[in-house]
Design an enzyme around this catalytic site. Sequence first.
Site, PDB file in Angstrom:
ATOM      1  N   THR A 131     -91.777 -36.415 -92.682  1.00 52.86           N
ATOM      2  CA  THR A 131     -90.781 -36.388 -91.614  1.00 52.86           C
ATOM      3  C   THR A 131     -91.062 -37.438 -90.539  1.00 52.86           C
ATOM      4  O   THR A 131     -92.210 -37.683 -90.174  1.00 52.86           O
ATOM      5  CB  THR A 131     -90.756 -34.996 -90.971  1.00 52.86           C
ATOM      6  OG1 THR A 131     -90.484 -34.022 -91.987  1.00 52.86           O
ATOM      7  CG2 THR A 131     -89.686 -34.902 -89.892  1.00 52.86           C
ATOM      8  N   GLU A 132     -89.977 -38.031 -90.031  1.00 54.37           N
ATOM      9  CA  GLU A 132     -90.053 -39.009 -88.948  1.00 54.37           C
ATOM     10  C   GLU A 132     -89.082 -38.608 -87.838  1.00 54.37           C
ATOM     11  O   GLU A 132     -88.214 -37.752 -88.041  1.00 54.37           O
ATOM     12  CB  GLU A 132     -89.725 -40.407 -89.480  1.00 54.37           C
ATOM     13  CG  GLU A 132     -90.699 -40.878 -90.549  1.00 54.37           C
ATOM     14  CD  GLU A 132     -90.421 -42.292 -91.035  1.00 54.37           C
ATOM     15  OE1 GLU A 132     -89.440 -42.915 -90.561  1.00 54.37           O
ATOM     16  OE2 GLU A 132     -91.180 -42.772 -91.910  1.00 54.37           O
ATOM     17  N   ILE A 162     -95.737 -33.167 -88.303  1.00 62.07           N
ATOM     18  CA  ILE A 162     -96.597 -33.106 -89.477  1.00 62.07           C
ATOM     19  C   ILE A 162     -97.577 -31.944 -89.334  1.00 62.07           C
ATOM     20  O   ILE A 162     -98.431 -31.935 -88.442  1.00 62.07           O
ATOM     21  CB  ILE A 162     -97.347 -34.432 -89.688  1.00 62.07           C
ATOM     22  CG1 ILE A 162     -96.350 -35.591 -89.785  1.00 62.07           C
ATOM     23  CG2 ILE A 162     -98.215 -34.347 -90.928  1.00 62.07           C
ATOM     24  CD1 ILE A 162     -95.270 -35.418 -90.832  1.00 62.07           C
ATOM     25  N   ARG A 271     -89.659   7.525 -84.662  1.00 56.80           N
ATOM     26  CA  ARG A 271     -89.008   7.453 -83.348  1.00 56.80           C
ATOM     27  C   ARG A 271     -87.826   8.412 -83.313  1.00 56.80           C
ATOM     28  O   ARG A 271     -86.977   8.406 -84.218  1.00 56.80           O
ATOM     29  CB  ARG A 271     -88.517   6.023 -83.105  1.00 56.80           C
ATOM     30  CG  ARG A 271     -87.652   5.828 -81.889  1.00 56.80           C
ATOM     31  CD  ARG A 271     -88.444   5.901 -80.594  1.00 56.80           C
ATOM     32  NE  ARG A 271     -87.646   5.415 -79.479  1.00 56.80           N
ATOM     33  CZ  ARG A 271     -88.045   5.450 -78.221  1.00 56.80           C
ATOM     34  NH1 ARG A 271     -89.240   5.944 -77.915  1.00 56.80           N
ATOM     35  NH2 ARG A 271     -87.270   4.997 -77.261  1.00 56.80           N
ATOM     36  N   LYS A 272     -87.759   9.249 -82.283  1.00 56.18           N
ATOM     37  CA  LYS A 272     -86.656  10.203 -82.167  1.00 56.18           C
ATOM     38  C   LYS A 272     -85.695   9.805 -81.063  1.00 56.18           C
ATOM     39  O   LYS A 272     -86.093   9.335 -80.000  1.00 56.18           O
ATOM     40  CB  LYS A 272     -87.200  11.605 -81.891  1.00 56.18           C
ATOM     41  CG  LYS A 272     -87.900  12.246 -83.088  1.00 56.18           C
ATOM     42  CD  LYS A 272     -88.268  13.688 -82.804  1.00 56.18           C
ATOM     43  CE  LYS A 272     -88.899  14.332 -84.037  1.00 56.18           C
ATOM     44  NZ  LYS A 272     -89.240  15.755 -83.808  1.00 56.18           N
ATOM     45  N   GLU A 366     -88.563 -28.371 -94.865  1.00 61.68           N
ATOM     46  CA  GLU A 366     -88.328 -28.854 -96.232  1.00 61.68           C
ATOM     47  C   GLU A 366     -86.857 -28.760 -96.635  1.00 61.68           C
ATOM     48  O   GLU A 366     -86.527 -28.431 -97.777  1.00 61.68           O
ATOM     49  CB  GLU A 366     -89.227 -28.116 -97.224  1.00 61.68           C
ATOM     50  CG  GLU A 366     -90.693 -28.169 -96.831  1.00 61.68           C
ATOM     51  CD  GLU A 366     -91.606 -28.637 -97.940  1.00 61.68           C
ATOM     52  OE1 GLU A 366     -91.118 -28.924 -99.036  1.00 61.68           O
ATOM     53  OE2 GLU A 366     -92.809 -28.706 -97.683  1.00 61.68           O
ATOM     54  N   GLY A 367     -85.986 -29.040 -95.662  1.00 67.11           N
ATOM     55  CA  GLY A 367     -84.550 -28.985 -95.900  1.00 67.11           C
ATOM     56  C   GLY A 367     -83.922 -27.804 -95.196  1.00 67.11           C
ATOM     57  O   GLY A 367     -84.239 -26.654 -95.501  1.00 67.11           O
ATOM     58  N   THR A 368     -83.049 -28.077 -94.234  1.00 67.73           N
ATOM     59  CA  THR A 368     -82.383 -27.008 -93.497  1.00 67.73           C
ATOM     60  C   THR A 368     -81.448 -26.227 -94.418  1.00 67.73           C
ATOM     61  O   THR A 368     -81.142 -26.656 -95.534  1.00 67.73           O
ATOM     62  CB  THR A 368     -81.567 -27.579 -92.339  1.00 67.73           C
ATOM     63  OG1 THR A 368     -80.492 -28.390 -92.887  1.00 67.73           O
ATOM     64  CG2 THR A 368     -82.419 -28.441 -91.414  1.00 67.73           C
ATOM     65  N   SER A 369     -80.963 -25.107 -93.926  1.00 64.69           N
ATOM     66  CA  SER A 369     -80.010 -24.318 -94.721  1.00 64.69           C
ATOM     67  C   SER A 369     -78.758 -25.129 -95.044  1.00 64.69           C
ATOM     68  O   SER A 369     -78.186 -24.998 -96.134  1.00 64.69           O
ATOM     69  CB  SER A 369     -79.645 -23.032 -93.976  1.00 64.69           C
ATOM     70  OG  SER A 369     -80.743 -22.157 -93.926  1.00 64.69           O
TER      71      SER A 369
END
Length: 381
Positions: A131-132, A162, A271-272, A366-369
């Site tokens: 990545t840059e 990095i 939890r109540k 490593e690649g957005t959605s």
Amino acid sequence: MTVQAWPLTDEQRQIVELCRDFAVREIRPRAREVDEADVVTPMDIFRKAAEVGITDFMLPVEYGGGGLTDVFTQCLVQEELCWGDPGIGNLVCSNGFFADPILVLGTEDQRKRWLTPLAGRDAPMTALATTEPEAGSDAASIVTTATRVDGGYLINGQKAWISNAGAAEFYVVFAKTDRTQRSRGVSAFVMRKDGLRFGEPMRKMGQRAIVCREIFFDDVFVPESDRLGDEGQGFRGLMGTFDISRVILGAAAVGAARAAYEFALEYARTRKQFGVPIIEHQAVAFRLADMATKIEAARLLVQHAARTIDAGHTATGLAAMAKLTASETAMFVTWAAVQTLGGWGYSREFPVEQWMRDVKLEEIEEGTSDIMRLVISRNLA
């Protein structure tokens, strides 16, 4: 732990149990401390993981590793470790990401020289530098250059975000050997830390166990013997690495989602509100049902992608589907866990708010959605 869709070998069961125990004993007790430290790499945890074989289990036996090289086993390990903590879990297995392009592109001599030191309790930390500042998911647009000189190359440019930069001793770096080309101009190099300059640690929302920095290259000399593959083959090696790493990161997301679901389920049972456990409230019960269903679906897709790669098939689109589904599942499940705990979920009293911050990275790295959807659309049958 859910029932596995595929039967596990004795060796796989043993490493899953080892990683589960390590997550309970070494990772969970330190997770909040590491998160709050913000920019400190927990080297002591990395060293403990190396001592029990977790940092090198994925390396081939001929280079001193554990020999569990299949992607499916790596997913089993990653899920268990990231159940403990996503940042620490990804950190202790990060040498596998460094090793992949060397295994894909490297000569036998390069594999021995760079992978053998990663085996054993004194393993150095490593990094993958792609990545840059202006080149994230579009790796072909990198502008860091590798210019031929007598005996090798001079590397000039800058990398950003990095993981392990500064702490790592070994680096795989991608640079342009032909600036007139995009992907066909990218070459890969392996180098030591000497001669690199590093920026200050980057302040991050989550996964703070992994410290990220910029790297600056100012006429850094790399001998020709440390180029991986031929000139212009770096992008091919990187894409092959991405297919594997995206599936493994999908498993990491499943592990974090499982942790959040289990925590929310136990909370809902105890939890109540209005005199009954909140799990008896239909809205909460249905939310938990959605969480459990999405986790199971994500795990099956991740493991199917892993099995497909292990069978020798190209799985670029399937790997993208696995990462997309698992990362968005993790984001939903951690959100749902915070919602289930209400105000306590929003506080630092419980870990679900940290897990929600941590898993956001899985939708980006490593690649957005958005990029994953683009990769999937381009790989439709």
